[in-house]
Design an enzyme around this catalytic site. Structure first.
Site, PDB file in Angstrom:
ATOM      1  N   CYS A  81      83.867 -15.655  39.861  1.00 59.85           N
ATOM      2  CA  CYS A  81      85.302 -15.705  39.593  1.00 59.85           C
ATOM      3  C   CYS A  81      85.691 -14.664  38.523  1.00 59.85           C
ATOM      4  O   CYS A  81      85.660 -13.477  38.828  1.00 59.85           O
ATOM      5  CB  CYS A  81      85.698 -17.133  39.237  1.00 59.85           C
ATOM      6  SG  CYS A  81      87.434 -17.441  39.564  1.00 59.85           S
ATOM      7  N   ILE A 138      89.248 -21.429  42.206  1.00 60.01           N
ATOM      8  CA  ILE A 138      90.228 -21.798  41.174  1.00 60.01           C
ATOM      9  C   ILE A 138      90.900 -20.522  40.659  1.00 60.01           C
ATOM     10  O   ILE A 138      90.264 -19.718  39.968  1.00 60.01           O
ATOM     11  CB  ILE A 138      89.552 -22.544  40.002  1.00 60.01           C
ATOM     12  CG1 ILE A 138      88.787 -23.773  40.520  1.00 60.01           C
ATOM     13  CG2 ILE A 138      90.592 -22.954  38.961  1.00 60.01           C
ATOM     14  CD1 ILE A 138      87.893 -24.438  39.479  1.00 60.01           C
ATOM     15  N   HIS A 174      83.399 -20.895  42.510  1.00 59.42           N
ATOM     16  CA  HIS A 174      82.625 -21.465  41.391  1.00 59.42           C
ATOM     17  C   HIS A 174      81.411 -22.215  41.919  1.00 59.42           C
ATOM     18  O   HIS A 174      81.479 -23.436  42.113  1.00 59.42           O
ATOM     19  CB  HIS A 174      83.512 -22.426  40.588  1.00 59.42           C
ATOM     20  CG  HIS A 174      84.468 -21.759  39.678  1.00 59.42           C
ATOM     21  ND1 HIS A 174      84.266 -21.641  38.312  1.00 59.42           N
ATOM     22  CD2 HIS A 174      85.634 -21.137  39.928  1.00 59.42           C
ATOM     23  CE1 HIS A 174      85.261 -20.997  37.768  1.00 59.42           C
ATOM     24  NE2 HIS A 174      86.127 -20.674  38.720  1.00 59.42           N
ATOM     25  N   GLU A 176      78.905 -23.226  40.478  1.00 56.10           N
ATOM     26  CA  GLU A 176      78.391 -24.224  39.513  1.00 56.10           C
ATOM     27  C   GLU A 176      79.125 -25.557  39.640  1.00 56.10           C
ATOM     28  O   GLU A 176      78.725 -26.543  39.042  1.00 56.10           O
ATOM     29  CB  GLU A 176      78.481 -23.661  38.081  1.00 56.10           C
ATOM     30  CG  GLU A 176      79.829 -23.737  37.398  1.00 56.10           C
ATOM     31  CD  GLU A 176      80.844 -22.695  37.881  1.00 56.10           C
ATOM     32  OE1 GLU A 176      80.579 -21.981  38.872  1.00 56.10           O
ATOM     33  OE2 GLU A 176      81.920 -22.610  37.243  1.00 56.10           O
TER      34      GLU A 176
HETATM   35  N1  GLN Z   1      92.239 -16.061  37.223  1.00 57.79           N
HETATM   36  C1  GLN Z   1      91.136 -15.877  36.335  1.00 57.79           C
HETATM   37  C2  GLN Z   1      91.067 -14.451  35.818  1.00 57.79           C
HETATM   38  O1  GLN Z   1      91.883 -13.669  36.080  1.00 57.79           O
HETATM   39  C3  GLN Z   1      89.832 -16.228  36.977  1.00 57.79           C
HETATM   40  C4  GLN Z   1      89.793 -17.703  37.259  1.00 57.79           C
HETATM   41  C5  GLN Z   1      88.423 -18.287  37.182  1.00 57.79           C
HETATM   42  O2  GLN Z   1      87.464 -17.695  36.695  1.00 57.79           O
HETATM   43  N2  GLN Z   1      88.347 -19.523  37.612  1.00 57.79           N
HETATM   44  O3  GLN Z   1      90.159 -14.104  35.132  1.00 57.79           O
END
Ligand code: GLN
Length: 192
Positions: A81, A138, A174, A176
């Site tokens: 992410c 997310i 994610h 994890e």
């Molecule tokens: N939107 C976040 C970012 O720009 C990333 C979200 C996440 O790691 N769950 O870094």
């Protein structure tokens, strides 16, 4: 074989859950907050969190150049992410002062799945795993471009969500949070 020591970048974000999985899989882990600590690790996880904050903290702690150099020299890295965004070669919709490491030839767009699908879950067919892996997304980055030397290991609706190039693997979800250690196990076995 001696178990690898895996560094987990611990400036911000979801680092503890990664460390717990890696320890369960038999790796030793160490939290990384300074560049000198990189010398002691065989591989590195860059967790999810907030890529703009992590970028700022990497800059302030003087870690950008050492980290970029270690990964370019072959340190295996797994970014999830926000960690995917940091490892990418270009970020769209980032902050103007946001840095990327340029460790894998992909372009990411922050929060790229839009408002409706900001957070969602999807069962993923992952190359190398014999049954689907539950992907938890997310405020995930979307992968806008994949370079020729990058392998796409999983996709959602035609968009890459798990990519690998040489010593670098990145996931927009994610792993994890899946309650499933197989992706970390695959990474340790194949790349770390
Ligand atoms: N939107 C976040 C970012 O720009 C990333 C979200 C996440 O790691 N769950 O870094």
């Amino acid at each position: 074989m001696v178990a690898p020591t895996v560094g987990v970048l611990a400036l911000q974000g979801a680092f503890a859950a990664h460390a717990a999985i890696l320890e369960r899989l038999g790796a030793a882990t160490t939290e990384i907050r300074k560049d000198a600590q990189l010398d002691a690790v065989d591989a590195l996880v860059m967790p999810g969190g907030e890529s703009t904050t992590m970028s700022m903290l990497l800059e302030r702690s003087g870690m950008l150049a050492p980290l970029r150099g270690r990964i370019a020299d072959g340190l295996p890295a797994f970014g999830t992410c926000a960690g995917m965004i940091l490892l990418s070669s270009e970020v769209m919709d980032g902050r103007p002062d946001q840095h990327v490491l340029g460790s894998i030839d992909i372009t990411t767009r922050r929060n790229g799945y839009g408002r409706q699908t900001e957070s969602f879950e999807s069962d993923l067919d992952v190359t190398g795993l014999d049954s689907p892996f539950h992907g938890v997304f997310i405020r995930a980055p979307i992968v806008e471009r994949v370079g020729d030397t990058v392998s796409v290991l999983a996709s959602v609706d035609g968009d890459a969500v798990l990519c690998q190039q040489a010593n670098v693997m990145v996931a927009s979800f994610h792993p994890e949070l899946a309650g499933d250690d197989r992706l970390h196990a695959m990474w340790l076995k194949e790349f770390a």
